[in-house]
Design a protein around this motif. Structure first.
Motif, PDB file in Angstrom:
ATOM      1  N   ASN A  29       0.862  -1.178   0.000  1.00  0.00           N
ATOM      2  CA  ASN A  29       0.000   0.000   0.000  1.00  0.00           C
ATOM      3  C   ASN A  29       0.898   1.228   0.000  1.00  0.00           C
ATOM      4  OD1 ASN A  29      -2.431  -1.381   0.065  1.00  0.00           O
ATOM      5  ND2 ASN A  29      -2.347  -1.611   2.293  1.00  0.00           N
ATOM      6  N   HIS A  30       0.846   1.982  -1.083  1.00  0.00           N
ATOM      7  CA  HIS A  30       1.697   3.155  -1.218  1.00  0.00           C
ATOM      8  C   HIS A  30       0.927   4.396  -0.796  1.00  0.00           C
ATOM      9  CE1 HIS A  30       4.671   0.777  -3.355  1.00  0.00           C
ATOM     10  NE2 HIS A  30       3.706   0.307  -4.120  1.00  0.00           N
ATOM     11  N   SER A  31       1.636   5.336  -0.213  1.00  0.00           N
ATOM     12  CA  SER A  31       1.004   6.574   0.230  1.00  0.00           C
ATOM     13  C   SER A  31       0.704   7.456  -0.977  1.00  0.00           C
ATOM     14  CB  SER A  31       1.929   7.327   1.197  1.00  0.00           C
ATOM     15  OG  SER A  31       3.078   7.786   0.505  1.00  0.00           O
ATOM     16  N   GLU A  87       1.531  10.530  -1.309  1.00  0.00           N
ATOM     17  CA  GLU A  87       2.726  11.308  -1.630  1.00  0.00           C
ATOM     18  C   GLU A  87       3.673  10.519  -2.532  1.00  0.00           C
ATOM     19  OE1 GLU A  87       1.726  10.828   1.599  1.00  0.00           O
ATOM     20  OE2 GLU A  87       0.774  12.777   1.869  1.00  0.00           O
TER      21      GLU A  87
END
Length: 103
Positions: free
Chosen positions: A6-8, A10
């Motif tokens: 899960n990437h942010s 930003e």
């Protein structure tokens, strides 16, 4: 099988911005960030599609859509009011004679 990452927001924005700049190929970006090139393309497309929302004024509703029927109704009302104004102006000139002022 590996667990999903899960990437942010930003991180996604940074990767999409690098993809938009096109200083490196998708393969190079994929290797640099450890993300599949197809995912980078998806983030890039999403960033470009939603870029206009950054420049919209907040707190304002967009202009309401006006139907052709409503425009036609308003045009006919304007015409009616112009005719009435002209009629009343002529009538007042006839009643007042030279004392009447022109609009």
């Amino acid at each position: 099988m590996t667990k999903r990452k899960n990437h942010s927001a930003e991180f996604k924005a940074r990767v999409a911005l690098d993809a938009i700049r096109e200083e490196m190929t998708l393969a190079e970006l994929s290797k640099k960030y450890g993300v599949h090139s197809g995912q980078i393309s998806t983030w890039k497309r999403a960033a470009l599609d939603n870029m206009t929302s950054a420049f919209q004024r907040r707190g304002r509703d967009p202009e309401p859509e006006v139907s052709a029927a409503e425009v036609e109704k308003l045009h006919s009302k304007i015409g009616q009011l112009v005719v009435e104004r002209d009629f009343l102006a002529d009538a007042s000139r006839q009643l007042l004679g030279t004392r009447g002022k022109k609009w």
